[in-house]
Design a protein around this motif. Structure first.
Motif, PDB file in Angstrom:
ATOM      1  N   THR A 122       5.256  -1.728   4.041  1.00  6.91           N
ATOM      2  CA  THR A 122       5.445  -1.051   5.325  1.00  6.91           C
ATOM      3  C   THR A 122       4.666  -1.696   6.458  1.00  6.91           C
ATOM      4  O   THR A 122       5.225  -1.910   7.547  1.00  6.91           O
ATOM      5  CB  THR A 122       5.057   0.434   5.178  1.00  6.91           C
ATOM      6  OG1 THR A 122       5.785   1.000   4.088  1.00  6.91           O
ATOM      7  CG2 THR A 122       5.371   1.199   6.452  1.00  6.91           C
ATOM      8  N   ASP A 172       6.696  -3.011   9.780  1.00  5.02           N
ATOM      9  CA  ASP A 172       6.505  -2.376  11.078  1.00  5.02           C
ATOM     10  C   ASP A 172       6.509  -3.383  12.224  1.00  5.02           C
ATOM     11  O   ASP A 172       6.783  -3.028  13.375  1.00  5.02           O
ATOM     12  CB  ASP A 172       5.191  -1.588  11.094  1.00  5.02           C
ATOM     13  CG  ASP A 172       5.307  -0.276  10.324  1.00  5.02           C
ATOM     14  OD1 ASP A 172       6.440   0.139  10.022  1.00  5.02           O
ATOM     15  OD2 ASP A 172       4.250   0.325  10.008  1.00  5.02           O
ATOM     16  N   GLN A 173       6.225  -4.648  11.922  1.00 12.46           N
ATOM     17  CA  GLN A 173       6.239  -5.677  12.959  1.00 12.46           C
ATOM     18  C   GLN A 173       7.653  -5.964  13.461  1.00 12.46           C
ATOM     19  O   GLN A 173       7.824  -6.499  14.558  1.00 12.46           O
ATOM     20  CB  GLN A 173       5.639  -6.970  12.417  1.00 12.46           C
ATOM     21  CG  GLN A 173       4.244  -6.843  11.830  1.00 12.46           C
ATOM     22  CD  GLN A 173       3.783  -8.143  11.205  1.00 12.46           C
ATOM     23  OE1 GLN A 173       3.679  -9.180  11.880  1.00 12.46           O
ATOM     24  NE2 GLN A 173       3.515  -8.110   9.903  1.00 12.46           N
ATOM     25  N   THR A 176      10.518  -3.628  13.029  1.00  5.77           N
ATOM     26  CA  THR A 176      11.427  -2.484  13.111  1.00  5.77           C
ATOM     27  C   THR A 176      11.248  -1.661  14.385  1.00  5.77           C
ATOM     28  O   THR A 176      11.893  -0.626  14.550  1.00  5.77           O
ATOM     29  CB  THR A 176      11.221  -1.561  11.892  1.00  5.77           C
ATOM     30  OG1 THR A 176       9.845  -1.118  11.858  1.00  5.77           O
ATOM     31  CG2 THR A 176      11.550  -2.296  10.595  1.00  5.77           C
ATOM     32  N   GLY A 177      10.398  -2.118  15.276  1.00  5.81           N
ATOM     33  CA  GLY A 177      10.102  -1.330  16.472  1.00  5.81           C
ATOM     34  C   GLY A 177      11.307  -1.042  17.339  1.00  5.81           C
ATOM     35  O   GLY A 177      11.361  -0.005  18.006  1.00  5.81           O
ATOM     36  N   ARG A 214      13.659   3.657  11.133  1.00  4.30           N
ATOM     37  CA  ARG A 214      12.216   3.470  11.290  1.00  4.30           C
ATOM     38  C   ARG A 214      11.444   4.542  10.527  1.00  4.30           C
ATOM     39  O   ARG A 214      12.015   5.484  10.011  1.00  4.30           O
ATOM     40  CB  ARG A 214      11.854   3.505  12.766  1.00  4.30           C
ATOM     41  CG  ARG A 214      12.527   2.415  13.598  1.00  4.30           C
ATOM     42  CD  ARG A 214      12.333   2.685  15.086  1.00  4.30           C
ATOM     43  NE  ARG A 214      10.910   2.768  15.429  1.00  4.30           N
ATOM     44  CZ  ARG A 214      10.454   3.339  16.540  1.00  4.30           C
ATOM     45  NH1 ARG A 214      11.308   3.873  17.402  1.00  4.30           N
ATOM     46  NH2 ARG A 214       9.162   3.372  16.784  1.00  4.30           N
ATOM     47  N   HIS A 215      10.146   4.344  10.429  1.00  6.08           N
ATOM     48  CA  HIS A 215       9.225   5.312   9.824  1.00  6.08           C
ATOM     49  C   HIS A 215       9.453   5.495   8.326  1.00  6.08           C
ATOM     50  O   HIS A 215       9.078   6.526   7.763  1.00  6.08           O
ATOM     51  CB  HIS A 215       9.318   6.669  10.530  1.00  6.08           C
ATOM     52  CG  HIS A 215       9.194   6.589  12.014  1.00  6.08           C
ATOM     53  ND1 HIS A 215       8.119   5.972  12.644  1.00  6.08           N
ATOM     54  CD2 HIS A 215      10.020   7.023  13.008  1.00  6.08           C
ATOM     55  CE1 HIS A 215       8.282   6.047  13.954  1.00  6.08           C
ATOM     56  NE2 HIS A 215       9.429   6.673  14.201  1.00  6.08           N
ATOM     57  N   ASP A 250       8.444   4.412   4.542  1.00  5.72           N
ATOM     58  CA  ASP A 250       7.422   3.740   3.758  1.00  5.72           C
ATOM     59  C   ASP A 250       8.139   3.058   2.585  1.00  5.72           C
ATOM     60  O   ASP A 250       8.791   3.738   1.775  1.00  5.72           O
ATOM     61  CB  ASP A 250       6.385   4.738   3.247  1.00  5.72           C
ATOM     62  CG  ASP A 250       5.189   4.049   2.620  1.00  5.72           C
ATOM     63  OD1 ASP A 250       4.740   3.035   3.172  1.00  5.72           O
ATOM     64  OD2 ASP A 250       4.721   4.519   1.563  1.00  5.72           O
TER      65      ASP A 250
END
Length: 311
Positions: free
Chosen positions: A149, A153-154, A156-157, A164-165, A167
């Motif tokens: 994760t 996160d780098q 999927t912004g 998103r979000h 895990d």
């Protein structure tokens, strides 16, 4: 029939202090469910009430005597089964973990045999009830698991919120399936044979490379969704056993779990869940003397309990 496993959790003073301080976007102790801590141990007890499909079967050939195909439901009376299990995950840090899985297959039921049938070279006499009594079937797996994760996160912004979000936790390891199948505890009434109506698939079994992934996401204040899947496939591997020549093992398996967890700080780390499961397993053993096949396909509801503590 559903069976709910119940256990308890150990809570240290350090854990209690977490309930009074922020712990990320999810707050309080529930955050351990999404972001494990160093030396955290996650334990999970579950039970699946499986409905077995009619194309599930088991067959065992010995020398020139072909084996009858016993379908689990129609021929053996196993139209449902219970699949209790336990899973333990130990986190070395917030990223890397080792996971142990264990599942047991509890087979119940019987059926009336109306015509002669063959199994492992024996010819079973008609006019008797046959069942899977005496059968032992379980699987055990050991895996390395890694949370990716922070890396994801780098990238999927800019994705839609639905993507998103999550895990994300891939895993890789080995699974071993132990199947010692018996009809009437290995001693049904026979027309001919040696009173050995038993099929020890585990004699030719190997630890099979297995991959999988777990994904989980917050749905609401007290609810989380977890989706997991894992599977394996090998074709004609040398089992390192000989019976009329080298015995070759072919095996495939797949399972997926869709669960809803209830998370509440008042439960002190206990997280009950409900879900649905699909399970598939196929094992074939072949040589010049034997030709064995076990296939199981099932689906059903799942209940269980998850909890965490720090060592």
């Amino acid at each position: 029939m559903l069976v709910l496993a119940v256990s308890c959790s150990y809570v240290s003073a350090a854990d209690l202090s977490e309930t009074t301080s922020p712990a990320g976007i999810w707050g309080t102790r529930e955050s351990q469910f999404y972001t494990p801590q160093r030396f955290q141990l996650d334990l999970e007890l579950n039970n699946v009430s499986d409905f077995v499909t009619d194309n599930s079967l088991i067959r065992r050939r010995e020398a020139s005597i072909a084996g009858s195909a016993f379908h689990w439901g129609p021929d053996l009376g196993v139209s449902t089964m219970q699949q209790p299990g336990i899973k333990g995950t130990f986190w070395f840090d917030g990223i890397n973990a080792v996971q142990l899985q264990f599942s047991y297959f509890a087979l119940y039921g019987s059926s009336f045999l109306t015509s002669p049938a063959t199994f492992n070279g024996d010819v079973l006499a008609p006019g008797q009830n046959i069942s899977t009594s005496g059968t032992t079937w379980f699987s055990v797996g050991l895996f390395y698991q890694r949370r990716i994760t922070p890396w994801l996160d780098q990238y999927t912004g800019n994705l839609p919120d639905l993507l998103r979000h999550w895990d994300v936790r891939p895993l890789v390891g080995l699974e071993f399936v132990y199947l010692d199948f018996k009809i009437n505890n290995g001693h049904p009434r026979l027309i001919s044979g040696n009173l050995d109506a038993e099929g020890r698939w585990n004699d030719q079994e190997l630890p099979v490379p297995t991959i999988g992934v777990e994904l989980q996401r917050r749905l609401a204040e007290h609810f989380a969704l977890q989706i997991s899947a894992q599977g394996n496939w090998i074709n004609k591997w040398n089992s390192l056993r000989s019976e009329g020549g080298t015995v070759y093992l072919s095996q495939s398996g797949f399972q997926t779990h869709w669960r809803i967890y209830y998370l509440d700080a008042a439960l002190m780390g206990l997280r009950p869940f409900l879900g649905m499961v699909y399970y598939y397993f196929r094992q074939a053993e072949t040589s010049s003397e034997i030709g064995n096949l076990a296939r199981m396909q099932a689906f059903g509801p799942e209940v269980g309990l998850n909890f965490s503590f720090n060592l």
